[in-house]
Design a protein around this motif. Sequence first.
Motif, PDB file in Angstrom:
ATOM      1  N   MET A  25      60.434  70.583  50.672  1.00 23.09           N
ATOM      2  CA  MET A  25      59.279  71.044  49.907  1.00 23.09           C
ATOM      3  C   MET A  25      59.525  70.915  48.408  1.00 23.09           C
ATOM      4  O   MET A  25      58.654  70.480  47.653  1.00 23.09           O
ATOM      5  CB  MET A  25      58.988  72.510  50.275  1.00 23.09           C
ATOM      6  N   LEU A  26      60.729  71.268  47.951  1.00 13.46           N
ATOM      7  CA  LEU A  26      61.061  71.101  46.536  1.00 13.46           C
ATOM      8  C   LEU A  26      61.104  69.614  46.185  1.00 13.46           C
ATOM      9  O   LEU A  26      60.650  69.212  45.104  1.00 13.46           O
ATOM     10  CB  LEU A  26      62.402  71.755  46.209  1.00 13.46           C
ATOM     11  N   GLY A  27      61.624  68.798  47.091  1.00 10.80           N
ATOM     12  CA  GLY A  27      61.628  67.362  46.855  1.00 10.80           C
ATOM     13  C   GLY A  27      60.219  66.821  46.691  1.00 10.80           C
ATOM     14  O   GLY A  27      59.958  65.990  45.802  1.00 10.80           O
ATOM     15  N   ALA A  28      59.301  67.258  47.537  1.00 13.56           N
ATOM     16  CA  ALA A  28      57.915  66.814  47.430  1.00 13.56           C
ATOM     17  C   ALA A  28      57.296  67.269  46.113  1.00 13.56           C
ATOM     18  O   ALA A  28      56.577  66.502  45.459  1.00 13.56           O
ATOM     19  CB  ALA A  28      57.112  67.367  48.607  1.00 13.56           C
ATOM     20  N   ALA A  29      57.571  68.504  45.704  1.00 12.98           N
ATOM     21  CA  ALA A  29      57.011  69.021  44.457  1.00 12.98           C
ATOM     22  C   ALA A  29      57.525  68.230  43.252  1.00 12.98           C
ATOM     23  O   ALA A  29      56.753  67.873  42.352  1.00 12.98           O
ATOM     24  CB  ALA A  29      57.358  70.504  44.311  1.00 12.98           C
ATOM     25  N   ARG A  30      58.819  67.969  43.219  1.00 13.84           N
ATOM     26  CA  ARG A  30      59.384  67.179  42.114  1.00 13.84           C
ATOM     27  C   ARG A  30      58.821  65.766  42.114  1.00 13.84           C
ATOM     28  O   ARG A  30      58.553  65.193  41.046  1.00 13.84           O
ATOM     29  CB  ARG A  30      60.905  67.152  42.227  1.00 13.84           C
ATOM     30  N   ALA A  31      58.648  65.183  43.289  1.00 11.69           N
ATOM     31  CA  ALA A  31      58.103  63.831  43.378  1.00 11.69           C
ATOM     32  C   ALA A  31      56.662  63.784  42.882  1.00 11.69           C
ATOM     33  O   ALA A  31      56.273  62.878  42.142  1.00 11.69           O
ATOM     34  CB  ALA A  31      58.180  63.337  44.815  1.00 11.69           C
ATOM     35  N   LEU A  32      55.874  64.757  43.259  1.00  9.89           N
ATOM     36  CA  LEU A  32      54.450  64.752  42.925  1.00  9.89           C
ATOM     37  C   LEU A  32      54.177  65.138  41.481  1.00  9.89           C
ATOM     38  O   LEU A  32      53.282  64.580  40.835  1.00  9.89           O
ATOM     39  CB  LEU A  32      53.689  65.710  43.853  1.00  9.89           C
ATOM     40  N   PHE A  33      54.937  66.099  40.947  1.00 12.34           N
ATOM     41  CA  PHE A  33      54.582  66.682  39.653  1.00 12.34           C
ATOM     42  C   PHE A  33      55.650  66.564  38.578  1.00 12.34           C
ATOM     43  O   PHE A  33      55.385  66.897  37.421  1.00 12.34           O
ATOM     44  CB  PHE A  33      54.211  68.153  39.844  1.00 12.34           C
ATOM     45  N   GLY A  34      56.841  66.093  38.937  1.00 13.35           N
ATOM     46  CA  GLY A  34      57.888  65.990  37.920  1.00 13.35           C
ATOM     47  C   GLY A  34      58.223  67.354  37.349  1.00 13.35           C
ATOM     48  O   GLY A  34      58.645  68.253  38.065  1.00 13.35           O
ATOM     49  N   ARG A  35      58.025  67.509  36.044  1.00  9.91           N
ATOM     50  CA  ARG A  35      58.278  68.791  35.378  1.00  9.91           C
ATOM     51  C   ARG A  35      56.997  69.565  35.080  1.00  9.91           C
ATOM     52  O   ARG A  35      57.021  70.550  34.330  1.00  9.91           O
ATOM     53  CB  ARG A  35      59.053  68.557  34.080  1.00  9.91           C
ATOM     54  N   ALA A  36      55.893  69.153  35.660  1.00 13.26           N
ATOM     55  CA  ALA A  36      54.617  69.846  35.449  1.00 13.26           C
ATOM     56  C   ALA A  36      54.330  70.772  36.634  1.00 13.26           C
ATOM     57  O   ALA A  36      54.784  70.525  37.746  1.00 13.26           O
ATOM     58  CB  ALA A  36      53.489  68.838  35.298  1.00 13.26           C
ATOM     59  N   PRO A  37      53.588  71.843  36.416  1.00 15.34           N
ATOM     60  CA  PRO A  37      53.245  72.732  37.525  1.00 15.34           C
ATOM     61  C   PRO A  37      52.185  72.121  38.432  1.00 15.34           C
ATOM     62  O   PRO A  37      51.390  71.279  38.013  1.00 15.34           O
ATOM     63  CB  PRO A  37      52.717  73.987  36.824  1.00 15.34           C
ATOM     64  N   GLY A  38      52.187  72.559  39.677  1.00 14.68           N
ATOM     65  CA  GLY A  38      51.183  72.089  40.617  1.00 14.68           C
ATOM     66  C   GLY A  38      51.415  72.696  41.987  1.00 14.68           C
ATOM     67  O   GLY A  38      52.377  73.437  42.208  1.00 14.68           O
ATOM     68  N   ILE A  39      50.516  72.391  42.888  1.00 15.93           N
ATOM     69  CA  ILE A  39      50.638  72.824  44.282  1.00 15.93           C
ATOM     70  C   ILE A  39      50.975  71.588  45.112  1.00 15.93           C
ATOM     71  O   ILE A  39      50.208  70.628  45.159  1.00 15.93           O
ATOM     72  CB  ILE A  39      49.341  73.467  44.791  1.00 15.93           C
ATOM     73  N   ALA A  40      52.144  71.610  45.721  1.00 10.88           N
ATOM     74  CA  ALA A  40      52.597  70.481  46.543  1.00 10.88           C
ATOM     75  C   ALA A  40      52.364  70.787  48.011  1.00 10.88           C
ATOM     76  O   ALA A  40      52.578  71.913  48.461  1.00 10.88           O
ATOM     77  CB  ALA A  40      54.075  70.204  46.287  1.00 10.88           C
ATOM     78  N   ALA A  41      51.924  69.785  48.744  1.00  4.37           N
ATOM     79  CA  ALA A  41      51.666  69.968  50.171  1.00  4.37           C
ATOM     80  C   ALA A  41      52.223  68.793  50.952  1.00  4.37           C
ATOM     81  O   ALA A  41      52.234  67.657  50.470  1.00  4.37           O
ATOM     82  CB  ALA A  41      50.165  70.105  50.430  1.00  4.37           C
ATOM     83  N   ILE A  42      52.691  69.083  52.153  1.00  3.66           N
ATOM     84  CA  ILE A  42      53.181  68.068  53.076  1.00  3.66           C
ATOM     85  C   ILE A  42      52.273  68.070  54.307  1.00  3.66           C
ATOM     86  O   ILE A  42      52.032  69.118  54.909  1.00  3.66           O
ATOM     87  CB  ILE A  42      54.634  68.362  53.513  1.00  3.66           C
ATOM     88  N   LEU A  43      51.758  66.899  54.649  1.00  2.00           N
ATOM     89  CA  LEU A  43      50.980  66.745  55.878  1.00  2.00           C
ATOM     90  C   LEU A  43      51.582  65.598  56.681  1.00  2.00           C
ATOM     91  O   LEU A  43      51.341  64.421  56.393  1.00  2.00           O
ATOM     92  CB  LEU A  43      49.505  66.442  55.570  1.00  2.00           C
ATOM     93  N   GLY A  44      52.389  65.945  57.651  1.00  2.00           N
ATOM     94  CA  GLY A  44      52.988  64.963  58.543  1.00  2.00           C
ATOM     95  C   GLY A  44      52.878  65.487  59.963  1.00  2.00           C
ATOM     96  O   GLY A  44      51.845  66.021  60.352  1.00  2.00           O
ATOM     97  N   THR A  45      53.947  65.387  60.736  1.00  3.41           N
ATOM     98  CA  THR A  45      53.959  66.005  62.058  1.00  3.41           C
ATOM     99  C   THR A  45      53.686  67.493  61.945  1.00  3.41           C
ATOM    100  O   THR A  45      52.957  68.070  62.750  1.00  3.41           O
ATOM    101  CB  THR A  45      55.316  65.765  62.747  1.00  3.41           C
ATOM    102  N   GLY A  46      54.280  68.129  60.941  1.00  2.00           N
ATOM    103  CA  GLY A  46      53.982  69.518  60.588  1.00  2.00           C
ATOM    104  C   GLY A  46      53.317  69.568  59.227  1.00  2.00           C
ATOM    105  O   GLY A  46      53.012  68.534  58.629  1.00  2.00           O
ATOM    106  N   SER A  47      53.075  70.767  58.715  1.00  2.00           N
ATOM    107  CA  SER A  47      52.495  70.907  57.380  1.00  2.00           C
ATOM    108  C   SER A  47      53.212  72.029  56.642  1.00  2.00           C
ATOM    109  O   SER A  47      53.797  72.930  57.248  1.00  2.00           O
ATOM    110  CB  SER A  47      50.990  71.186  57.455  1.00  2.00           C
ATOM    111  N   ASN A  48      53.147  71.952  55.315  1.00  4.56           N
ATOM    112  CA  ASN A  48      53.777  72.969  54.470  1.00  4.56           C
ATOM    113  C   ASN A  48      53.158  72.870  53.088  1.00  4.56           C
ATOM    114  O   ASN A  48      52.499  71.881  52.755  1.00  4.56           O
ATOM    115  CB  ASN A  48      55.293  72.763  54.414  1.00  4.56           C
TER     116      ASN A  48
END
Length: 279
Positions: free
Chosen positions: A96-119
């Motif tokens: 989840m932290l990896g996804a957040a860093r990938a999506l937003f870098g050093r900016a704030p945001g809401i990161a979500a994962i939608l695959g076999t599961g979700s988070n």
Amino acid sequence: MKLIADSGATKTQWALVDDTACSAPLVFTTGGINPAVMTENVLESTLTEALSGIRAHSVSEVRFYGAGCLPEICPAVENVIAGITGATDVEVASDMLGAARALFGRAPGIAAILGTGSNSCSYDGKNIVANTPPLGYVLGDEGSGARLGIALLNGVLKGYLPRALCRRFADATGLDKSAVIERVYRRQAANAFLASLVPFIADNIADPSIEGLVRNEFRLFFERNIISAYPSELPVGFVGSIAVVFERQLRLTAESLGVEISRIVRHPLPLMIEFHKKN
């Protein structure tokens, strides 16, 4: 050299990055790694096998993001990785932290994962500050591949989806009620089986009943995991195959609920590489 990993239960993607050269990262894939369900001995043997091909390289830093990397487990995983690679700077964190860093870098945001599961999580540009518990496909995981499979099977086996669609499902999968019960309740990895039905859903997304099924799952995901949980002013980004395959339905559902989607990517690893080149 930096070694960066995006690990899930079924596969792990690795990138070996040389910050001093202009060459492209060496990217390779190995089996899944989930420290939450592995003993330390199994974890060590699995990682040793996975990393056997890079021993000739001098790895000084490792950034490992993975499913099952709970805070209480991470230090032990760091020790195992350090012992195998010889790296002196090792960080193990959740996918989840990896996804957040990938999506937003050093900016704030809401990161979500939608695959076999979700988070999902709320990210302040450095750390995860809030996380709605996903709870797995039995109690949660709204919008995931497993939950889409459940919704499809429910509609087919209870007969409220169109008859023509139910016949197409039987012809395409060869599954009847007995076979479904066997796969879901009597075998392991039911979540993977359920998610394996997503290609049928994608192939039939033009059917209004199927599109409605998908959009309903996404509505539940937003309502239960995003809107009620995190600051509304933050943009939302997604990683995962379900978000990409059903991007149109995801964006339409978000728009109907007043949610802004900033970015959708299938694999976070390329963006993780960029993040760690800059940081």
